[in-house]
Design an enzyme around this catalytic site. Structure first.
Site, PDB file in Angstrom:
ATOM      1  N   ILE A   1      16.073  27.708 -23.123  1.00 42.20           N
ATOM      2  CA  ILE A   1      14.913  27.260 -22.335  1.00 42.20           C
ATOM      3  C   ILE A   1      14.833  25.729 -22.226  1.00 42.20           C
ATOM      4  CG2 ILE A   1      13.478  29.302 -22.683  1.00 42.20           C
ATOM      5  CD1 ILE A   1      12.069  27.889 -24.977  1.00 42.20           C
TER       6      ILE A   1
ATOM      7  N   SER B   1       7.342  29.554 -32.965  1.00 46.44           N
ATOM      8  CA  SER B   1       7.586  30.960 -32.632  1.00 46.44           C
ATOM      9  C   SER B   1       6.502  31.824 -33.267  1.00 46.44           C
ATOM     10  CB  SER B   1       8.949  31.390 -33.181  1.00 46.44           C
ATOM     11  OG  SER B   1       9.093  32.784 -33.120  1.00 46.44           O
TER      12      SER B   1
ATOM     13  N   TYR C   1      14.332  31.599 -41.037  1.00 47.12           N
ATOM     14  CA  TYR C   1      14.001  31.166 -39.665  1.00 47.12           C
ATOM     15  C   TYR C   1      12.476  31.130 -39.514  1.00 47.12           C
ATOM     16  CZ  TYR C   1      13.440  31.333 -34.583  1.00 47.12           C
ATOM     17  OH  TYR C   1      13.038  31.078 -33.279  1.00 47.12           O
TER      18      TYR C   1
ATOM     19  N   LYS D   1       9.870  28.047 -38.736  1.00 44.76           N
ATOM     20  CA  LYS D   1       8.940  28.063 -37.594  1.00 44.76           C
ATOM     21  C   LYS D   1       7.497  27.867 -38.079  1.00 44.76           C
ATOM     22  CE  LYS D   1      11.705  27.706 -34.719  1.00 44.76           C
ATOM     23  NZ  LYS D   1      11.678  26.799 -33.560  1.00 44.76           N
TER      24      LYS D   1
ATOM     25  N   SER E   1      17.938  34.617 -24.523  1.00 45.14           N
ATOM     26  CA  SER E   1      18.803  33.440 -24.715  1.00 45.14           C
ATOM     27  C   SER E   1      19.877  33.834 -25.731  1.00 45.14           C
ATOM     28  CB  SER E   1      17.980  32.267 -25.252  1.00 45.14           C
ATOM     29  OG  SER E   1      17.620  32.512 -26.589  1.00 45.14           O
TER      30      SER E   1
HETATM   31  N1  LIG Z   1      14.840  33.092 -27.905  1.00 47.21           N
HETATM   32  C1  LIG Z   1      13.663  33.536 -28.323  1.00 47.21           C
HETATM   33  O1  LIG Z   1      13.315  34.715 -28.152  1.00 47.21           O
HETATM   34  C2  LIG Z   1      12.713  32.585 -29.020  1.00 47.21           C
HETATM   35  C3  LIG Z   1      11.502  33.101 -29.490  1.00 47.21           C
HETATM   36  C4  LIG Z   1      10.630  32.224 -30.120  1.00 47.21           C
HETATM   37  C5  LIG Z   1      10.957  30.887 -30.264  1.00 47.21           C
HETATM   38  N2  LIG Z   1      12.152  30.418 -29.796  1.00 47.21           N
HETATM   39  C6  LIG Z   1      12.457  28.984 -29.980  1.00 47.21           C
HETATM   40  O2  LIG Z   1      12.764  28.405 -28.723  1.00 47.21           O
HETATM   41  C7  LIG Z   1      13.607  27.261 -28.903  1.00 47.21           C
HETATM   42  C8  LIG Z   1      14.765  27.313 -27.924  1.00 47.21           C
HETATM   43  O3  LIG Z   1      15.579  28.430 -28.237  1.00 47.21           O
HETATM   44  P1  LIG Z   1      16.392  29.254 -27.133  1.00 47.21           P
HETATM   45  O4  LIG Z   1      15.901  30.635 -27.148  1.00 47.21           O
HETATM   46  O5  LIG Z   1      16.427  28.506 -25.857  1.00 47.21           O
HETATM   47  O6  LIG Z   1      17.830  29.326 -27.832  1.00 47.21           O
HETATM   48  P2  LIG Z   1      19.194  28.551 -27.585  1.00 47.21           P
HETATM   49  O7  LIG Z   1      20.060  28.907 -28.734  1.00 47.21           O
HETATM   50  O8  LIG Z   1      19.707  28.750 -26.222  1.00 47.21           O
HETATM   51  O9  LIG Z   1      18.726  27.047 -27.666  1.00 47.21           O
HETATM   52  C9  LIG Z   1      18.698  26.329 -28.843  1.00 47.21           C
HETATM   53  C10 LIG Z   1      19.392  25.018 -28.600  1.00 47.21           C
HETATM   54  O10 LIG Z   1      19.340  24.228 -29.791  1.00 47.21           O
HETATM   55  C11 LIG Z   1      20.536  23.509 -29.835  1.00 47.21           C
HETATM   56  N3  LIG Z   1      20.837  23.039 -31.178  1.00 47.21           N
HETATM   57  C12 LIG Z   1      21.218  23.772 -32.244  1.00 47.21           C
HETATM   58  N4  LIG Z   1      21.480  22.980 -33.285  1.00 47.21           N
HETATM   59  C13 LIG Z   1      21.269  21.710 -32.876  1.00 47.21           C
HETATM   60  C14 LIG Z   1      21.407  20.450 -33.497  1.00 47.21           C
HETATM   61  N5  LIG Z   1      21.840  20.335 -34.755  1.00 47.21           N
HETATM   62  N6  LIG Z   1      21.103  19.343 -32.790  1.00 47.21           N
HETATM   63  C15 LIG Z   1      20.697  19.440 -31.506  1.00 47.21           C
HETATM   64  N7  LIG Z   1      20.573  20.609 -30.853  1.00 47.21           N
HETATM   65  C16 LIG Z   1      20.860  21.732 -31.539  1.00 47.21           C
HETATM   66  C17 LIG Z   1      21.608  24.476 -29.349  1.00 47.21           C
HETATM   67  O11 LIG Z   1      22.768  23.775 -28.929  1.00 47.21           O
HETATM   68  C18 LIG Z   1      20.874  25.147 -28.208  1.00 47.21           C
HETATM   69  O12 LIG Z   1      21.082  24.422 -27.000  1.00 47.21           O
HETATM   70  C19 LIG Z   1      14.031  27.283 -30.373  1.00 47.21           C
HETATM   71  O13 LIG Z   1      13.260  26.345 -31.091  1.00 47.21           O
HETATM   72  C20 LIG Z   1      13.685  28.695 -30.819  1.00 47.21           C
HETATM   73  O14 LIG Z   1      13.405  28.756 -32.198  1.00 47.21           O
HETATM   74  C21 LIG Z   1      13.036  31.236 -29.166  1.00 47.21           C
END
Ligand SMILES: NC(=O)c1ccc[n+]([C@@H]2O[C@H](COP(=O)([O-])OP(=O)(O)OC[C@H]3O[C@@H](n4cnc5c(N)ncnc54)[C@H](O)[C@@H]3O)[C@@H](O)[C@H]2O)c1
Length: 303
Positions: A33, A155, A187, A191, A222
């Site tokens: 996202i 989250s 995790y 959060k 994702s």
């Molecule tokens: N996917 C879900 O259902 C969901 C639900 C609740 C919350 N979230 C939160 O949303 C946010 C985005 O997650 P997403 O679903 O887009 O997943 P995603 O894995 O596509 O995105 C996470 C991004 O973080 C980057 N990342 C990881 N380690 C890193 C580092 N050391 N330095 C810089 N960047 C780093 C990755 O390269 C990736 O682009 C996260 O904080 C996640 O916890 C996601």
């Protein structure tokens, strides 16, 4: 279900951002996202800094966002949130080269075992500590450019989180052989840290023109859980594609917290589906959020 939960509410703000600067962490992933958030902000005219770990993916996202938004004010800057040195050098480069900062979106996240360059548990280190340091290093700039905002992508998982200061399990590094349930627990802990950080930050920002928010973006199709067993992935893929939000739907609450006019009285609160939500009692724990802040300062060398 798909109409109400998957589509969900959308950010209705018509805000334009010409002359404003925004940082989005992890805006380079095609499957996350961060990129859809950055694209929307670029379409509104913002100068958007894509703060990503991978130069290759960051630069590819940069070209795509420029093309799809028609906005040339998009910049890639390398940032590894798993290294305090990298966070410091990102902040230094940013402050040297950019005269303002209006919105900081702490979006990056990991859901996997491992440790950071500084020896912290990967999830605690990247999801909380890296963003904690980044925000603190940029806070003066946010204050100088106010009204400005900090948006922390947390989250719903924080409901299952716990902060055990006695054994500091939130920053215990997980080794190989860690069970899936343990990964989920750490995790969730990280959060909860995102929420407690936002809660404490709002208190410390009272009387300034900077506000902050944390949020649940929804269940998103994702690759956050990319490290889970590949057979299970095969089974889950079609289900998540149907039942989860796509990344464009998944960035709406982030955009709401970054842009919606009039939400300033809710600084420090948690949003889901573009609406402010109540959190569990453990998340409202003032003593824990203060203690976490002080521990984080020590771990970052800020104290
Ligand atoms: N996917 C879900 O259902 C969901 C639900 C609740 C919350 N979230 C939160 O949303 C946010 C985005 O997650 P997403 O679903 O887009 O997943 P995603 O894995 O596509 O995105 C996470 C991004 O973080 C980057 N990342 C990881 N380690 C890193 C580092 N050391 N330095 C810089 N960047 C780093 C990755 O390269 C990736 O682009 C996260 O904080 C996640 O916890 C996601």
């Amino acid at each position: 279900y798909r109409e109400i939960v998957v589509k969900g509410k959308r950010c209705t703000s018509k805000a334009k951002l010409h002359g404003k600067t925004v940082i989005v962490t992890a805006a380079g992933s095609n499957t996350g996202i961060g990129k859809t958030t950055a694209l929307d902000l670029a379409k509104r005219g913002a100068r958007v800094i894509l703060a990503c770990r991978s130069k290759q993916r960051g630069e590819a996202a940069l070209e795509e966002i420029k093309r799809d938004s028609g906005n040339n004010q998009v910049v890639f800057m390398q940032l590894d949130l798993g290294s305090l040195k990298s966070v410091r050098s990102f902040a230094e480069n940013f402050l040297k080269s950019e005269p303002r900062l209006d919105i900081l979106i702490n979006n990056a996240g990991v859901q996997m075992q491992g440790r950071t360059a500084d020896g912290l548990g990967l999830m605690f280190g990247v999801n909380h500590i890296g963003h904690f340091l980044l925000t603190n290093l940029l806070l003066e700039q946010l204050k100088a450019c106010g009204p400005s905002r900090v948006v922390n992508v947390s989250s719903m998982a924080h409901y299952f989180g716990k902060i055990d200061f006695d054994c500091l399990n939130t920053h215990k590094a997980l080794g190989l052989g860690t069970s899936f349930m343990e990964v989920l627990q750490y995790y969730s802990d990280s959060k909860l840290c995102n929420y407690l950080f936002t809660h404490e930050l709002a208190k410390r920002l009272k009387g300034t023109n900077v506000t902050c928010y944390s949020l649940h973006p929804g269940a998103i199709n994702s690759e956050l859980a990319r490290n889970i067993n590949s057979t299970l992935q095969l089974f889950l893929k079609p289900l998540t594609a149907y039942f989860f939000k796509n990344t464009e739907q998944g960035c709406q609450t982030t955009l709401h917290c970054a842009l919606q006019e009039g939400i300033e009285p809710f600084s420090g609160r948690f949003f889901s589906n573009c609406t402010v939500k109540e959190v569990s009692d453990k998340a409202k724990d003032d003593a824990a959020s203060k203690k976490l802040w002080e521990l984080s300062e020590r771990l970052c060398g800020l104290a």
